[in-house]
Design a protein around this motif. Structure first.
Motif, short mmCIF file in Angstrom:
data_model
loop_
_atom_site.label_atom_id
_atom_site.label_comp_id
_atom_site.label_asym_id
_atom_site.label_seq_id
_atom_site.Cartn_x
_atom_site.Cartn_y
_atom_site.Cartn_z
N LEU A 227 0.83 -1.21 0.00
CA LEU A 227 0.00 0.00 0.00
C LEU A 227 0.86 1.26 0.00
O LEU A 227 0.65 2.17 -0.81
CB LEU A 227 -0.91 -0.02 1.23
CG LEU A 227 -1.85 1.16 1.43
CD1 LEU A 227 -2.86 1.24 0.31
CD2 LEU A 227 -2.57 1.03 2.78
N TYR A 228 1.85 1.31 0.88
CA TYR A 228 2.65 2.53 1.00
C TYR A 228 3.77 2.61 -0.02
O TYR A 228 4.14 3.70 -0.45
CB TYR A 228 3.16 2.68 2.43
CG TYR A 228 2.00 2.80 3.39
CD1 TYR A 228 1.07 3.83 3.25
CD2 TYR A 228 1.77 1.84 4.37
CE1 TYR A 228 -0.03 3.92 4.09
CE2 TYR A 228 0.68 1.93 5.21
CZ TYR A 228 -0.22 2.97 5.07
OH TYR A 228 -1.32 3.06 5.88
N GLU A 229 4.30 1.47 -0.44
CA GLU A 229 5.28 1.51 -1.52
C GLU A 229 4.64 2.00 -2.80
O GLU A 229 5.24 2.78 -3.55
CB GLU A 229 5.90 0.12 -1.72
CG GLU A 229 6.86 -0.29 -0.62
CD GLU A 229 7.55 -1.61 -0.91
OE1 GLU A 229 6.98 -2.42 -1.68
OE2 GLU A 229 8.64 -1.84 -0.35
N VAL A 236 2.59 1.68 -12.88
CA VAL A 236 1.61 0.68 -12.48
C VAL A 236 2.06 -0.73 -12.85
O VAL A 236 1.77 -1.70 -12.15
CB VAL A 236 0.23 0.98 -13.10
CG1 VAL A 236 0.25 0.86 -14.62
CG2 VAL A 236 -0.85 0.07 -12.51
N GLY A 237 2.80 -0.85 -13.95
CA GLY A 237 3.29 -2.16 -14.36
C GLY A 237 4.23 -2.76 -13.32
O GLY A 237 4.19 -3.96 -13.05
N GLU A 238 5.07 -1.91 -12.71
CA GLU A 238 5.95 -2.38 -11.65
C GLU A 238 5.16 -2.90 -10.47
O GLU A 238 5.51 -3.91 -9.86
CB GLU A 238 6.88 -1.25 -11.19
CG GLU A 238 7.96 -0.88 -12.20
CD GLU A 238 8.84 0.23 -11.67
OE1 GLU A 238 8.64 0.66 -10.51
OE2 GLU A 238 9.74 0.67 -12.41
N SER A 239 4.08 -2.21 -10.14
CA SER A 239 3.23 -2.63 -9.04
C SER A 239 2.61 -4.00 -9.31
O SER A 239 2.59 -4.87 -8.44
CB SER A 239 2.12 -1.60 -8.79
OG SER A 239 1.23 -2.04 -7.81
N ILE A 240 2.14 -4.18 -10.52
CA ILE A 240 1.51 -5.46 -10.89
C ILE A 240 2.53 -6.60 -10.86
O ILE A 240 2.27 -7.67 -10.29
CB ILE A 240 0.86 -5.34 -12.28
CG1 ILE A 240 -0.34 -4.38 -12.21
CG2 ILE A 240 0.43 -6.72 -12.79
CD1 ILE A 240 -0.89 -3.99 -13.56
N SER A 243 3.48 -7.46 -7.33
CA SER A 243 2.42 -8.21 -6.64
C SER A 243 2.42 -9.68 -7.06
O SER A 243 2.15 -10.57 -6.24
CB SER A 243 1.05 -7.58 -6.91
OG SER A 243 0.62 -7.81 -8.24
N LYS A 244 2.73 -9.95 -8.32
CA LYS A 244 2.79 -11.34 -8.78
C LYS A 244 3.91 -12.12 -8.09
O LYS A 244 3.75 -13.29 -7.73
CB LYS A 244 2.95 -11.37 -10.31
CG LYS A 244 1.68 -10.96 -11.05
CD LYS A 244 1.95 -10.55 -12.48
CE LYS A 244 2.43 -11.67 -13.34
NZ LYS A 244 2.60 -11.25 -14.77
N LYS A 245 5.04 -11.44 -7.88
CA LYS A 245 6.14 -12.10 -7.16
C LYS A 245 5.75 -12.37 -5.71
O LYS A 245 6.10 -13.41 -5.14
CB LYS A 245 7.39 -11.22 -7.22
CG LYS A 245 7.99 -11.12 -8.61
CD LYS A 245 9.20 -10.19 -8.62
CE LYS A 245 9.78 -10.07 -10.03
NZ LYS A 245 10.93 -9.13 -10.08
N LEU A 246 5.02 -11.42 -5.11
CA LEU A 246 4.58 -11.60 -3.73
C LEU A 246 3.57 -12.74 -3.61
O LEU A 246 3.57 -13.49 -2.63
CB LEU A 246 3.97 -10.30 -3.19
CG LEU A 246 4.96 -9.15 -2.96
CD1 LEU A 246 4.21 -7.87 -2.61
CD2 LEU A 246 5.95 -9.50 -1.84
N ILE A 247 2.72 -12.88 -4.62
CA ILE A 247 1.76 -13.98 -4.63
C ILE A 247 2.50 -15.32 -4.60
O ILE A 247 2.18 -16.22 -3.82
CB ILE A 247 0.85 -13.90 -5.88
CG1 ILE A 247 -0.12 -12.71 -5.77
CG2 ILE A 247 0.05 -15.20 -6.06
CD1 ILE A 247 -0.87 -12.42 -7.05
N GLU A 248 3.51 -15.43 -5.46
CA GLU A 248 4.30 -16.67 -5.50
C GLU A 248 4.94 -16.95 -4.15
O GLU A 248 4.96 -18.09 -3.67
CB GLU A 248 5.37 -16.56 -6.58
CG GLU A 248 4.81 -16.53 -8.00
CD GLU A 248 5.92 -16.35 -9.04
OE1 GLU A 248 7.11 -16.27 -8.62
OE2 GLU A 248 5.60 -16.30 -10.23
N LYS A 249 5.47 -15.91 -3.53
CA LYS A 249 6.15 -16.07 -2.24
C LYS A 249 5.18 -16.52 -1.16
O LYS A 249 5.44 -17.47 -0.41
CB LYS A 249 6.82 -14.76 -1.84
CG LYS A 249 7.54 -14.82 -0.51
CD LYS A 249 8.18 -13.48 -0.17
CE LYS A 249 8.86 -13.53 1.19
NZ LYS A 249 9.47 -12.22 1.54
#
Length: 273
Positions: A227-229, A236-240, A243-249
């Motif tokens: 949220l704060y980052e 927006v592409g970096e955010s997406i 988030s995909k890397k975080l999902i995997e983690k």
């Protein structure tokens, strides 16, 4: 550290409460309180039992801003001294350079922070509340930045955070006028998540806090970080992609396994600290 103007506790559900504790001075802010507040928050950030933090004031006020004696001491001074000791704790530091600053370090903390504004809130206390994650207030609570009436600028990053909470138009009103606003008006602007009657205030705040405490700790801390980052991310592409890397983690962790199992078994998840 010996706590003289603050106190805290942690309940069995992992909900911590931090009190600004100078009720005889309406919890006015001092250098000592600044040091103690940072010290407490560092203990809570480092304690894996703690899932949520509630910040409030002792007595009938939240915090009326800087102590009047401190304000007077700066008249004619050639610089501003925040009065922090050299060895003050640094909770939330090291997450991002942008967050290694007063108040903004709350963004870097692991647990969500709920501001429970139980009464008057002024000056530096408005910044303290603004950099929390969730904001509740008691009906009729009076809030003011006070800065224009003291010949001061928007302090502690209020000119950055307030427009992001309520929009530029409302932020201009709040910051330029320094007028006293009731909690109900600030709720209508989007500053407060909710405003509760005095006789329900504590119950409603802790109902929400315990709801958060029952969710996945990995999810809440990770989502808070996102949220704060993303507030300061321009792509927006970096955010997406992030988030995909975080999902995997997180899919490899125990919280995801328990969440899916509970969903399939049609029960509430039981996340382990």
């Amino acid at each position: 550290m010996e706590l003289k103007v603050t106190r805290y506790s942690v309940d069995e559900s992992g909900v911590a409460t931090v009190w600004l504790d100078r009720p005889e001075r309406r919890n006015s802010w001092t250098g000592r309180m600044h040091d103690e507040y940072r010290w407490i928050m560092k203990q809570l950030d480092d304690d894996p039992r703690v899932r949520v933090i509630v910040l409030t004031g002792s007595g009938e006020s939240f915090c009326v801003g800087a102590d009047s004696k401190a304000l007077q001491s700066y008249v004619g001074a050639d610089r501003y001294d925040p009065a922090l000791s050299e060895d003050a704790e640094r909770p939330g530091y090291g997450v991002r350079p942008e967050f290694d600053a007063d108040m903004a370090w709350q963004f870097g903390m692991r647990p969500p922070i709920i501001a429970a504004v139980n009464g008057a809130c002024a000056g530096i206390a408005v910044a303290l509340v603004s950099f929390c994650d969730i904001r509740f207030a008691v009906e009729g609570a009076k809030v003011t930045t006070a800065a224009p009436k003291l010949g001061l600028p928007a302090e502690y990053g209020l000119s950055w955070i307030i427009p992001r909470l309520v929009g530029v138009t409302h932020a201009a009103d709040i910051l330029l006028s320094g007028r006293v606003l009731l909690a109900e008006e600030l709720k209508s602007m989007g500053f407060f998540n909710n405003v509760f009657p005095k006789d329900e205030f504590e119950e409603r705040v802790y109902e929400y806090a315990h709801m958060l405490a029952g969710l996945s700790p990995a999810s809440t801390s990770t989502t808070k970080r996102q949220l704060y980052e993303d507030l300061i991310r321009t792509n927006v592409g970096e955010s997406i992609e992030h988030s995909k890397k975080l999902i995997e983690k997180l899919m490899q962790g125990p919280d995801y396994k328990e969440g899916v199992t509970a969903f399939l078994e049609k029960r509430e998840p039981r996340f382990v600290r």
